[in-house]
Write a protein that holds these residues in place. Structure first.
Motif, short mmCIF file in Angstrom:
data_model
loop_
_atom_site.label_atom_id
_atom_site.label_comp_id
_atom_site.label_asym_id
_atom_site.label_seq_id
_atom_site.Cartn_x
_atom_site.Cartn_y
_atom_site.Cartn_z
N CYS A 18 47.31 65.88 1.68
CA CYS A 18 46.96 64.68 0.91
C CYS A 18 46.75 65.01 -0.57
O CYS A 18 47.24 64.29 -1.45
N LEU A 19 46.04 66.10 -0.84
CA LEU A 19 45.80 66.50 -2.22
C LEU A 19 47.09 66.86 -2.94
O LEU A 19 47.29 66.50 -4.10
N ASP A 20 48.00 67.55 -2.26
CA ASP A 20 49.28 67.94 -2.87
C ASP A 20 50.12 66.71 -3.20
O ASP A 20 50.62 66.56 -4.32
N ALA A 21 50.27 65.81 -2.22
CA ALA A 21 51.09 64.62 -2.44
C ALA A 21 50.46 63.74 -3.53
O ALA A 21 51.16 63.21 -4.40
N PHE A 22 49.13 63.58 -3.50
CA PHE A 22 48.43 62.80 -4.50
C PHE A 22 48.62 63.40 -5.90
O PHE A 22 48.91 62.69 -6.86
N THR A 23 48.47 64.71 -6.01
CA THR A 23 48.59 65.39 -7.30
C THR A 23 49.97 65.17 -7.91
O THR A 23 50.11 64.96 -9.11
N GLN A 24 51.00 65.17 -7.07
CA GLN A 24 52.37 64.99 -7.57
C GLN A 24 52.68 63.53 -7.91
O GLN A 24 53.29 63.25 -8.93
N ALA A 25 52.26 62.60 -7.04
CA ALA A 25 52.73 61.22 -7.17
C ALA A 25 51.76 60.27 -7.86
O ALA A 25 52.19 59.31 -8.49
N VAL A 26 50.45 60.52 -7.73
CA VAL A 26 49.48 59.53 -8.20
C VAL A 26 48.64 60.04 -9.37
O VAL A 26 48.41 59.32 -10.34
N ALA A 27 48.17 61.26 -9.27
CA ALA A 27 47.22 61.80 -10.26
C ALA A 27 47.68 61.66 -11.72
O ALA A 27 46.85 61.35 -12.58
N PRO A 28 48.98 61.87 -12.02
CA PRO A 28 49.37 61.77 -13.44
C PRO A 28 49.08 60.41 -14.08
O PRO A 28 48.94 60.33 -15.30
N SER A 29 48.95 59.35 -13.27
CA SER A 29 48.73 58.02 -13.83
C SER A 29 47.25 57.65 -13.89
O SER A 29 46.91 56.55 -14.32
#
Length: 149
Positions: A18-29
Motif C-alpha cells: 500500500c505504501l509503495d503504490a501510494f508513494t508512486q501514484a498519490v503522494a506526489p499530489s
C-alpha cells in the motif's frame, strides 16, 4: 491468483504494498500532512488494529506474494484498495473488488477515492457522488456504486 482474507502474517507485506503504490501514484499530489496521514493509516500496526473491527480485508496472492489489498469497512465503504504497481491492469483490482462487493451488506457501497484512482473506480462501476473533499491532507473524490438487489 488467489483472493483470501488478510492474515497477521500478511501485515508487513500488505502495508509495504500500500505504501509503495501510494508513494508512486498519490503522494506526489498531496501535502506532507496528507502523506504522513496515509503513512499512519497504512502501517502494519494500523492494519492490525482494524482487523479487530468490522472491516473485511482481502488480499490477492500471486507468485507467492501479496499483489493487492482491499478493505471494506462495515460492509459498505471501500476504505483502501491498492495493487502492486507492477501488477496493475492485470485483473487484480477487478478480482479484489468483485470479492469485496460479494460480501457487502448495503445497497450502496461508497469510497473516498484518491483523485488518481477515480478512473479505476469508474471502471468498477462507481459514479461521482459529491464534491472533492480533503481530510487531514488527503484529497478525495466521493464515489458510490449501487448494488443489484
Amino acid at each position: 491468483m488467489n483472493i483470501r482474507r488478510l492474515t497477521p502474517d500478511d501485515l508487513p507485506s500488505a502495508s509495504a504494498l500500500c505504501l509503495d503504490a501510494f508513494t508512486q501514484a498519490v503522494a506526489p499530489s498531496l501535502s506532507a500532512q496528507g502523506v504522513a496521514t496515509f503513512g499512519a493509516v497504512a502501517s502494519a500496526q494500523a492494519f492490525a488494529a482494524r482487523m479487530e473491527g468490522d472491516n473485511l480485508m482481502l488480499v490477492c496472492v500471486a507468485e507467492g506474494a501479496v499483489k493487492g489489498v482491499i478493505e471494506l469497512k462495515e460492509g459498505r465503504h471501500v476504505a483502501m484498495m491498492f495493487v502492486a504497481p507492477d501488477w496493475q491492469r492485470r485483473g487484480v483490482g477487478t478480482r479484489l473488488m468483485q470479492a469485496a462487493l460479494e460480501q457487502a451488506r448495503a445497497e450502496v457501497v461508497t469510497v473516498k477515492a484518491s483523485l488518481s484512482s477515480v478512473p479505476a473506480y469508474e471502471r468498477y462501476g462507481f459514479v461521482l457522488a459529491g464534491e472533492v473533499g480533503e481530510f487531514a491532507g488527503l484529497v478525495y473524490q466521493p464515489m458510490e456504486k449501487r448494488l443489484a438487489s
